[in-house]
Structure formats: C-alpha cells, structure tokens
Write a protein that holds these residues in place. Structure first.
Motif, PDB file in Angstrom:
ATOM      1  N   THR A 194     106.584  -5.985  44.146  1.00 52.71           N
ATOM      2  CA  THR A 194     107.759  -6.166  43.504  1.00 52.71           C
ATOM      3  C   THR A 194     108.046  -4.203  43.839  1.00 52.71           C
ATOM      4  O   THR A 194     107.233  -3.611  44.693  1.00 52.71           O
ATOM      5  CB  THR A 194     107.601  -5.855  41.710  1.00 52.71           C
ATOM      6  OG1 THR A 194     106.011  -4.895  41.397  1.00 52.71           O
ATOM      7  CG2 THR A 194     107.234  -7.074  40.950  1.00 52.71           C
ATOM      8  N   THR A 195     108.691  -3.798  43.174  1.00 52.12           N
ATOM      9  CA  THR A 195     109.019  -1.740  43.466  1.00 52.12           C
ATOM     10  C   THR A 195     108.786  -1.630  42.496  1.00 52.12           C
ATOM     11  O   THR A 195     109.040  -0.327  42.513  1.00 52.12           O
ATOM     12  CB  THR A 195     111.150  -2.243  43.242  1.00 52.12           C
ATOM     13  OG1 THR A 195     111.195  -2.732  42.474  1.00 52.12           O
ATOM     14  CG2 THR A 195     111.064  -3.007  44.977  1.00 52.12           C
ATOM     15  N   ALA A 196     108.252  -2.059  41.002  1.00 52.94           N
ATOM     16  CA  ALA A 196     107.606  -0.835  40.362  1.00 52.94           C
ATOM     17  C   ALA A 196     106.705   0.049  40.890  1.00 52.94           C
ATOM     18  O   ALA A 196     106.878   1.369  40.564  1.00 52.94           O
ATOM     19  CB  ALA A 196     106.637  -2.069  39.574  1.00 52.94           C
ATOM     20  N   PRO A 197     105.499  -0.359  41.964  1.00 49.51           N
ATOM     21  CA  PRO A 197     104.761   0.658  42.535  1.00 49.51           C
ATOM     22  C   PRO A 197     106.030   2.083  42.538  1.00 49.51           C
ATOM     23  O   PRO A 197     105.242   3.055  43.150  1.00 49.51           O
ATOM     24  CB  PRO A 197     103.950   0.431  43.602  1.00 49.51           C
ATOM     25  CG  PRO A 197     104.480  -0.643  43.109  1.00 49.51           C
ATOM     26  CD  PRO A 197     105.027  -1.780  42.410  1.00 49.51           C
ATOM     27  N   ASP A 198     106.838   1.448  43.559  1.00 53.33           N
ATOM     28  CA  ASP A 198     108.012   2.554  44.563  1.00 53.33           C
ATOM     29  C   ASP A 198     108.884   3.796  43.343  1.00 53.33           C
ATOM     30  O   ASP A 198     108.394   4.662  43.399  1.00 53.33           O
ATOM     31  CB  ASP A 198     109.089   1.659  45.479  1.00 53.33           C
ATOM     32  CG  ASP A 198     107.723   1.396  45.803  1.00 53.33           C
ATOM     33  OD1 ASP A 198     107.209   1.323  47.238  1.00 53.33           O
ATOM     34  OD2 ASP A 198     108.207   0.372  46.357  1.00 53.33           O
ATOM     35  N   SER A 199     109.377   2.965  42.398  1.00 53.05           N
ATOM     36  CA  SER A 199     110.013   3.033  40.717  1.00 53.05           C
ATOM     37  C   SER A 199     108.760   4.520  40.229  1.00 53.05           C
ATOM     38  O   SER A 199     108.836   5.921  39.736  1.00 53.05           O
ATOM     39  CB  SER A 199     109.900   2.140  39.988  1.00 53.05           C
ATOM     40  OG  SER A 199     111.162   1.297  40.458  1.00 53.05           O
ATOM     41  N   ALA A 200     107.998   4.403  40.111  1.00 53.32           N
ATOM     42  CA  ALA A 200     106.703   5.066  39.779  1.00 53.32           C
ATOM     43  C   ALA A 200     106.630   6.371  40.376  1.00 53.32           C
ATOM     44  O   ALA A 200     106.193   7.891  39.548  1.00 53.32           O
ATOM     45  CB  ALA A 200     105.322   4.569  39.251  1.00 53.32           C
ATOM     46  N   PHE A 201     106.322   5.747  42.056  1.00 55.05           N
ATOM     47  CA  PHE A 201     106.580   7.449  42.789  1.00 55.05           C
ATOM     48  C   PHE A 201     107.380   8.696  42.533  1.00 55.05           C
ATOM     49  O   PHE A 201     107.449   9.335  42.961  1.00 55.05           O
ATOM     50  CB  PHE A 201     106.091   6.873  44.107  1.00 55.05           C
ATOM     51  CG  PHE A 201     104.677   6.530  44.682  1.00 55.05           C
ATOM     52  CD1 PHE A 201     104.090   7.978  44.282  1.00 55.05           C
ATOM     53  CD2 PHE A 201     104.068   5.916  44.799  1.00 55.05           C
ATOM     54  CE1 PHE A 201     102.181   7.886  45.375  1.00 55.05           C
ATOM     55  CE2 PHE A 201     102.422   5.484  44.461  1.00 55.05           C
ATOM     56  CZ  PHE A 201     101.821   6.338  44.787  1.00 55.05           C
ATOM     57  N   PRO A 250     114.494   4.412  50.271  1.00 56.41           N
ATOM     58  CA  PRO A 250     113.786   5.387  50.232  1.00 56.41           C
ATOM     59  C   PRO A 250     114.198   6.639  51.216  1.00 56.41           C
ATOM     60  O   PRO A 250     115.076   6.152  52.363  1.00 56.41           O
ATOM     61  CB  PRO A 250     113.050   4.991  50.565  1.00 56.41           C
ATOM     62  CG  PRO A 250     112.855   4.077  51.368  1.00 56.41           C
ATOM     63  CD  PRO A 250     114.000   3.465  51.155  1.00 56.41           C
ATOM     64  N   ASP A 251     113.680   8.106  51.552  1.00 51.43           N
ATOM     65  CA  ASP A 251     113.063   9.337  51.742  1.00 51.43           C
ATOM     66  C   ASP A 251     112.494   9.176  54.173  1.00 51.43           C
ATOM     67  O   ASP A 251     113.450   9.123  54.199  1.00 51.43           O
ATOM     68  CB  ASP A 251     113.097  10.215  51.663  1.00 51.43           C
ATOM     69  CG  ASP A 251     113.564  10.530  50.002  1.00 51.43           C
ATOM     70  OD1 ASP A 251     114.659  10.744  49.502  1.00 51.43           O
ATOM     71  OD2 ASP A 251     112.667  10.400  49.251  1.00 51.43           O
TER      72      ASP A 251
END
Length: 454
Positions: A194-201, A250-251
């Motif tokens: 999932t993208t949960a870790p990315d959202s946290a960052f 993302p960047d």
C-alpha cells in the motif's frame, strides 16, 4: 479443467499530479547501485551497465558505498569516468553513504568524498542549482554530523533513515534533512503493498521538502554469515508499485536495486564469469545454502520501465506505444517442493510477525503486457495450455496500457511458455525455465526469474 485467469487492472492514464517543491528538479528516477558488488568492474563494465540503465529510461545511479571498503576509490573513479563519457550525455550519479554495512562513516571522509566527486559533470545536482545530492543508507545515529557536512560541502541532503520513522527522520539534528528517502518498498506479511508508508513520509516532510519514493520487484535473502534469511511478498509488486508511483507523483524515485544479488531485488545483469563476475561469490562467502541468483535473471523487469517512467514523468498522460512487449516472472520451485532452510516470511528482527514462507507467495506464473489494444494470452506449463479471455484494461478507452494477470502452476511441472496474440497473430512470446521440484542442494529457491519479449 482450466483455472480462471486472475486479471489485474492496467495503469490508469489519467492520474492526479502533485505540486513539485520549488527546490526540486524535474522528476528523476535512480537505481540504487552497490559499489561493493562491482569491485572487479572494468571501465567497460561500468559503461555497459550505465547504457543498459539509460536504455530503460533510468536517469542515474545512487552509488552505495560502505565505510572502510578499500575499493571505494578505484570503483568510484571508474564510475564517474564512465558516466562522464557516455555519448548521449552524462549519466547522473550521486553518493549514498552506507552506515550499516561496515559501520558509521567518519565525518571528515564524507566531506572529502563529496568535495572530490561533486565537481564532475555527471554528479547530480537537483534543479541545476549547484547543490550536489547526497543520501545515505541508514545512519540516523550520525545525524549530528550532517549540519557540519552540509556547511562544508553545500550538499542537498536526502537521507534514508527509515528505521527511526518519518517524523523522527524529518526533525533529526534540528531538521538537517532537505528531504527524505524511504526504504519501505515491500509489504508486511502476505498482503499487497500500500501507499501508507509513503503518505507518512510526505506528511512528515510537508509541502516544501522532496520525497524519494522506493520501488522494488522482489525480496529474498539467505545469507547466514549476515544473519539474513527471510522473504517479503513480491507477487505483483513491480507493477503495483509503479501504478502507485504514477498516482502519487513523488519528487524522486529510487529503484531498489540495480545489483543487490544477495537480496534478490536486482534488475541489472548477472555477471558470473571473471573478471567482473565475482559478485556471485557472495553466496559462498556468506555461507548461503544455495546460489539463488545465478540462474535467476531479472532483466525482464527493465522491459516496461520506459513506459512506467514516462507515465510517471508526464503525470499519467497517454503515451504512444511504439512496440508491444511481454514480461513474465515466476519462481521455478513450488512453495513446498523442498526444505525452507529456516527462511521466514517477514523479518522478526524488525519487529514483524513471522509467517511461513509459503504464505507469502503464490505458485503462479505472472505476466504484464504493454499493449496498444486488448489481446489474448495463453500460458503453457509442461505442455498443458491455459487460455484466458481477452486481456482487458481499465485505462482510458480500454485501449493502450499495461495489462497484467497470472496463472496457477500448482500441481503442474515443466517448461513455461507465455504467448500474447491478437486476431490469431502472435505479438510476443516468452519461453522460460521449467517448474520443477528439483531444488539446488535440496533447498527451496524463493527468488524469481523475470524474462521479457521481444
């Protein structure tokens, strides 16, 4: 009786675009490269790998260097010489200081290496602002060194401090990080990423600091000398993760990795023969019960990168497909064919719940086809042909895009042949090694093969 094909949706062609922080350049994709695995590389080897990466639309390498490695100097010299010399323009490189492999880096050595290599034409400087990008693999306990390093070198600092969490990483050493890279590229347990870790960052960074999002195709390691013996779920991961990248915008993107054979997430070529092939000697040196990389090429995972990366860089807009392609990947050993040799699903040392490894993977042949229009697929396993209905896409108009699916090989052994056709005409075909219950040294190989055509 033919099993039902499991078809996944393709990449959507209209996806949300985020605002790029003003300090950051146009979106860039890098592959993490372990310099310690290239000690025997000649200049020609470096040039060859860089050209392969450029052909896959990768912008450059993040050069992982371990402290105390005596080969860092000669290897980096060849790497930058090779990158500077590429005819189609410099291939971009930047330094990634590994604080885990052989301990922490001394501050003065970090400063010296940045000053030595940042002047190269191929050294990556985001947005052309003159600040050389520098990252790490872990090393949060040395965060206090970085205000001084930044003052001495003027570097743009995007560390990977995933182990302490996004919030702590973003605020370490009085907010020294100019952005953050993540290593959370694999799912926890027998579930999809999932993208949960990315959202946290991204939440920890706010709207003005860039995020370097990770993507990886697989993970399996069995290196007893390094106390490593686990796998994470890789089924459908490569395609799923690129869809997430295209959606999240993302960047930066970092592919994990180009050449980490020991963790089975390499997408670069395997060199087995001297003089540049001793990276495969790692398995013997680390007491591995089998060499799980040598017969398991992953080159197929590069085949769709030009499409994925262009979709990422254009914000998911329609991309003209000039050549249709097929990628096929699978494990050659059924999950319960041989001894698991102590391998766990997940890594308990990271505080994760351990699962039996066969819970983490499915005995299936996976495929991804880049197509201009719907087509048919057939998968032959040991001569038994499984036909699926026409591949369907949920992209705009149901036409061009990446179409994905899989077929179970449970109870079937033998050669694998996957064919995509349209109107009775073959578009692409991949012939792969056979599914077998014969295992190297009687030990299950949890790594995958990844092949492509044409």
């Amino acid at each position: 009786m033919h099993p039902t094909m499991h078809l996944l949706v393709a990449i959507a062609t209209a996806l949300a675009v985020c605002i790029i922080p003003p300090a950051q350049a146009a979106k860039e994709v890098f592959a993490h490269f372990l310099v310690g695995n290239a000690n025997a590389f000649t200049l020609a080897d470096w040039q060859h790998d860089m050209q392969l990466a450029k052909s896959a639309s990768i912008d450059g390498f993040s050069l992982n260097i371990a402290a105390k490695d005596p080969n860092n100097g000669p290897s980096l010299a060849k790497a930058f010489q090779a990158a500077d010399s590429l005819a189609a323009g410099p291939f971009k490189l930047f330094l990634s200081f590994d604080y885990a492999a052989q301990g922490a880096w001394p501050k003065d050595q970090v400063i010296s290496l940045i000053k030595q290599y940042a002047p190269h034409a191929s050294y990556f400087k985001p947005n052309g602002a003159g600040k050389p990008l520098v990252t790490t693999f872990e090393g949060s306990s040395s965060a206090v060194d970085w205000p001084g390093i930044k003052a001495a070198t003027g570097c743009f600092f995007i560390p990977e401090w995933t182990s302490i969490g996004p919030s702590a990483a973003a605020t370490a050493a009085n907010n020294v990080a100019d952005g953050l890279a993540s290593w959370n590229a694999w799912p926890d347990g027998p579930t999809n990423m999932t993208t949960a870790p990315d959202s946290a960052f991204r939440a920890a960074l706010g709207s003005k600091k860039p995020y370097m999002m990770p993507v990886s195709p697989w993970f399996y390691t069995n290196l007893p000398a390094f106390n490593k013996n686990w796998l994470w779920r890789g089924d459908q991961l490569w395609d799923t993760r690129w869809r997430q990248i295209i959606a999240l915008q993302p960047d930066f993107v970092q592919i994990l990795t180009w050449n980490d054979l020991g963790e089975s997430h390499y997408i670069g070529p395997i060199r087995a023969a001297p003089p540049s092939g001793p990276a495969t000697a790692l398995f013997a040196a680390a007491g591995a019960p089998l060499n799980y990389a040598l017969q398991n090429p992953h080159d197929g995972w590069r085949a769709l990168l030009p499409f994925y990366i262009q979709q990422y860089k254009t914000g998911g807009r329609d991309v003209k497909i000039t050549q249709e392609k097929l990628v096929v990947y699978y494990r050659v050993n059924p999950a319960r064919a041989c001894a698991a040799a102590g391998t766990t699903g997940n890594n308990p040392a990271f505080g994760q719940t351990a699962f039996p490894p066969d819970r983490m993977v499915a005995d299936r042949v996976f495929y991804a086809a880049l197509l201009g229009a719907p087509a048919d697929v057939s998968v032959s396993i040991g001569g038994m042909v499984y036909k699926g209905s026409a591949l369907l896409s949920l992209s705009a108009g149901g036409a061009s895009g990446v179409y994905t699916g899989s077929v179970s090989f449970s109870g079937r052994l033998g050669a694998v042949v996957v064919t995509v056709s349209r109107g009775g005409k073959k578009i692409a075909q991949v012939k792969g090694p056979g599914i077998t219950t014969s295992c190297q040294n009687g030990v299950e190989n949890w790594n995958a093969v990844a092949l492509s055509a044409p």
